[in-house]
Design a protein around this motif. Sequence first.
Motif, PDB file in Angstrom:
ATOM      1  N   ILE A 155      11.029 -43.582  -9.602  1.00  0.00           N
ATOM      2  CA  ILE A 155      11.414 -43.923 -10.976  1.00  0.00           C
ATOM      3  C   ILE A 155      12.115 -45.281 -11.019  1.00  0.00           C
ATOM      4  CG2 ILE A 155      12.816 -43.195 -12.961  1.00  0.00           C
ATOM      5  CD1 ILE A 155      12.345 -40.261 -11.972  1.00  0.00           C
ATOM      6  N   GLY A 156      13.025 -45.494 -10.062  1.00  0.00           N
ATOM      7  CA  GLY A 156      13.743 -46.769 -10.010  1.00  0.00           C
ATOM      8  C   GLY A 156      12.778 -47.949  -9.889  1.00  0.00           C
ATOM      9  N   GLN A 157      11.725 -47.777  -9.091  1.00  0.00           N
ATOM     10  CA  GLN A 157      10.745 -48.870  -8.937  1.00  0.00           C
ATOM     11  C   GLN A 157      10.015 -49.142 -10.254  1.00  0.00           C
ATOM     12  OE1 GLN A 157       8.103 -48.398  -5.487  1.00  0.00           O
ATOM     13  NE2 GLN A 157       9.747 -47.235  -4.519  1.00  0.00           N
ATOM     14  N   ASN A 230      21.860 -43.525 -17.902  1.00  0.00           N
ATOM     15  CA  ASN A 230      21.715 -42.498 -16.863  1.00  0.00           C
ATOM     16  C   ASN A 230      20.616 -41.511 -17.239  1.00  0.00           C
ATOM     17  OD1 ASN A 230      22.002 -40.811 -14.693  1.00  0.00           O
ATOM     18  ND2 ASN A 230      23.908 -39.860 -15.380  1.00  0.00           N
ATOM     19  N   THR A 231      19.498 -41.630 -16.534  1.00  0.00           N
ATOM     20  CA  THR A 231      18.422 -40.633 -16.686  1.00  0.00           C
ATOM     21  C   THR A 231      18.285 -39.843 -15.387  1.00  0.00           C
ATOM     22  OG1 THR A 231      16.759 -42.224 -15.969  1.00  0.00           O
ATOM     23  CG2 THR A 231      17.060 -41.992 -18.352  1.00  0.00           C
ATOM     24  N   GLY A 232      19.253 -40.034 -14.447  1.00  0.00           N
ATOM     25  CA  GLY A 232      19.167 -39.365 -13.132  1.00  0.00           C
ATOM     26  C   GLY A 232      19.645 -37.930 -13.222  1.00  0.00           C
ATOM     27  N   ARG A 233      20.913 -37.709 -12.986  1.00  0.00           N
ATOM     28  CA  ARG A 233      21.532 -36.394 -13.159  1.00  0.00           C
ATOM     29  C   ARG A 233      22.933 -36.617 -13.716  1.00  0.00           C
ATOM     30  NH1 ARG A 233      17.255 -34.494 -13.041  1.00  0.00           N
ATOM     31  NH2 ARG A 233      16.339 -32.977 -11.615  1.00  0.00           N
TER      32      ARG A 233
HETATM   33  P1  NAI Z   1      12.954 -40.573  -5.358  1.00  0.00           P
HETATM   34  O1  NAI Z   1      13.274 -39.563  -4.318  1.00  0.00           O
HETATM   35  O2  NAI Z   1      11.587 -41.169  -5.391  1.00  0.00           O
HETATM   36  O3  NAI Z   1      13.996 -41.795  -5.290  1.00  0.00           O
HETATM   37  C1  NAI Z   1      15.367 -41.633  -5.123  1.00  0.00           C
HETATM   38  C2  NAI Z   1      15.893 -42.930  -4.525  1.00  0.00           C
HETATM   39  O4  NAI Z   1      17.316 -42.819  -4.469  1.00  0.00           O
HETATM   40  C3  NAI Z   1      15.393 -43.184  -3.098  1.00  0.00           C
HETATM   41  O5  NAI Z   1      14.929 -44.519  -2.978  1.00  0.00           O
HETATM   42  C4  NAI Z   1      16.615 -42.919  -2.244  1.00  0.00           C
HETATM   43  O6  NAI Z   1      16.648 -43.713  -1.049  1.00  0.00           O
HETATM   44  C5  NAI Z   1      17.737 -43.334  -3.202  1.00  0.00           C
HETATM   45  N1  NAI Z   1      19.024 -42.782  -2.811  1.00  0.00           N
HETATM   46  C6  NAI Z   1      19.292 -41.602  -2.210  1.00  0.00           C
HETATM   47  N2  NAI Z   1      20.604 -41.503  -1.950  1.00  0.00           N
HETATM   48  C7  NAI Z   1      21.167 -42.643  -2.394  1.00  0.00           C
HETATM   49  C8  NAI Z   1      22.487 -43.136  -2.400  1.00  0.00           C
HETATM   50  N3  NAI Z   1      23.495 -42.433  -1.863  1.00  0.00           N
HETATM   51  N4  NAI Z   1      22.708 -44.343  -2.951  1.00  0.00           N
HETATM   52  C9  NAI Z   1      21.692 -45.082  -3.474  1.00  0.00           C
HETATM   53  N5  NAI Z   1      20.415 -44.666  -3.483  1.00  0.00           N
HETATM   54  C10 NAI Z   1      20.166 -43.472  -2.956  1.00  0.00           C
HETATM   55  O7  NAI Z   1      13.292 -39.891  -6.744  1.00  0.00           O
HETATM   56  P2  NAI Z   1      12.742 -40.256  -8.187  1.00  0.00           P
HETATM   57  O8  NAI Z   1      11.480 -39.545  -8.454  1.00  0.00           O
HETATM   58  O9  NAI Z   1      12.768 -41.730  -8.352  1.00  0.00           O
HETATM   59  O10 NAI Z   1      13.843 -39.562  -9.116  1.00  0.00           O
HETATM   60  C11 NAI Z   1      15.189 -39.987  -9.089  1.00  0.00           C
HETATM   61  C12 NAI Z   1      16.035 -38.945  -9.799  1.00  0.00           C
HETATM   62  O11 NAI Z   1      15.722 -38.951 -11.184  1.00  0.00           O
HETATM   63  C13 NAI Z   1      15.764 -37.501  -9.351  1.00  0.00           C
HETATM   64  O12 NAI Z   1      16.512 -37.154  -8.196  1.00  0.00           O
HETATM   65  C14 NAI Z   1      16.198 -36.717 -10.545  1.00  0.00           C
HETATM   66  O13 NAI Z   1      17.559 -36.371 -10.392  1.00  0.00           O
HETATM   67  C15 NAI Z   1      16.034 -37.683 -11.714  1.00  0.00           C
HETATM   68  N6  NAI Z   1      14.967 -37.289 -12.629  1.00  0.00           N
HETATM   69  C16 NAI Z   1      15.251 -37.183 -13.972  1.00  0.00           C
HETATM   70  C17 NAI Z   1      14.262 -36.812 -14.867  1.00  0.00           C
HETATM   71  C18 NAI Z   1      14.522 -36.740 -16.341  1.00  0.00           C
HETATM   72  O14 NAI Z   1      13.714 -36.141 -17.070  1.00  0.00           O
HETATM   73  N7  NAI Z   1      15.596 -37.330 -16.853  1.00  0.00           N
HETATM   74  C19 NAI Z   1      12.930 -36.466 -14.398  1.00  0.00           C
HETATM   75  C20 NAI Z   1      12.706 -36.692 -12.999  1.00  0.00           C
HETATM   76  C21 NAI Z   1      13.714 -37.049 -12.154  1.00  0.00           C
END
Ligand code: NAI
Length: 330
Positions: A155-157, A230-233
């Motif tokens: 997502i970040g990318q 913030n769309t993460g958690r």
């Molecule tokens: P991903 O696993 O592809 O990417 C997560 C990135 O965070 C990785 O590059 C990882 O190295 C990095 N990371 C891990 N620990 C870290 C730290 N301590 N400091 C900095 N970077 C760190 O996950 P993706 O698919 O990009 O999703 C990211 C998050 O978005 C998910 O974990 C989820 O919580 C959230 N999400 C929210 C949604 C929504 O509907 N709002 C839907 C899907 C995901």
Amino acid sequence: MKIAFFSTQPYDTAFFESANQAFGHELAFFTQALDPATLSLAKGAQAVCLFVNDQASAPVIEGLRALGVQTIALRCAGFNNIDIEAAKLAGIRVCRVAAYSPESVAEHAVALLLTLTRKTHKAYNRVREQNFALSGLLGFNIHGKKVGVIGTGNIGQAFCKIMLGFGCEVTAFDLIANKEMEALGVKYAPLTDVLASDIISLHCPLNEQTKHIINAETLGYCKKGVTIINTGRGGLLDTKAVIDALKNGTIGALGLDVYEQEEKLFFKDLSNTIIQDDMIQRLMSFSNVLITGHQGFFTQDAMEKIAVTTLDNITKLDQQVALATGNTVV
Ligand code: NAI
């Protein structure tokens, strides 16, 4: 195979029933969230399918094991709500949908950002009341701004690419620098540098290292008036510290799709109830805060992919076939 779905909404049933035509599993849909009181609904199922606010704690996992459940299939990317060690101990496999449509969440982050920077949420209401005055609607260009991205996974990318397209200077903090992002012009930097951006967007998972990554101390590195998305958690932000920062103007605008205590609120119609959560009430009282109820993933494209991938994961685990990269959690 029988699969018990928890925390389902009518749209989950529709997308999964449609996708299941190609798989032929027996699907049982429950609106209840998974917890110790509801886990008996999984009786007779070999797999349970969970969403972001289902809590698979150690006792729940033990209960699922006792019922004969072999697989926990998350229909989302994050897995912070699962006790991974307990699942390993119980011999229960856990899978997720690592990348269904990263653009759906990245685009939602941009929607929050653009709404806040151009105040279209206010303009919409004003114009409906025939008020065409512009005072109070002054925005700022995103072009040329410094954007800090925390977490450059899928997502970040996608978010970085959009911001580069806007003509921003993008810096990122991640445990691993992504070569493709660097080639596109993203600069990796320590967290403290990334925090000193005009706009910050969070895309890392919630875990022990990232819980409250935005807190009173780290907010001290931010520019006065920073916009945070913030769309993460929800747990990535220390909400109390964020409220203080909104009150003293450190945070100039805040866009949230997730909230620390969202389990009791999100995905429900609470319009006829009195909300007891004072923190979200305080957040909603700021005109520079925009909250959506965890809908980043909610596009037609993403929902179709989530349903197919989840059922495919369950089928492959049953047939002992390797899952697509990233989908195996345990
Ligand atoms: P991903 O696993 O592809 O990417 C997560 C990135 O965070 C990785 O590059 C990882 O190295 C990095 N990371 C891990 N620990 C870290 C730290 N301590 N400091 C900095 N970077 C760190 O996950 P993706 O698919 O990009 O999703 C990211 C998050 O978005 C998910 O974990 C989820 O919580 C959230 N999400 C929210 C949604 C929504 O509907 N709002 C839907 C899907 C995901």
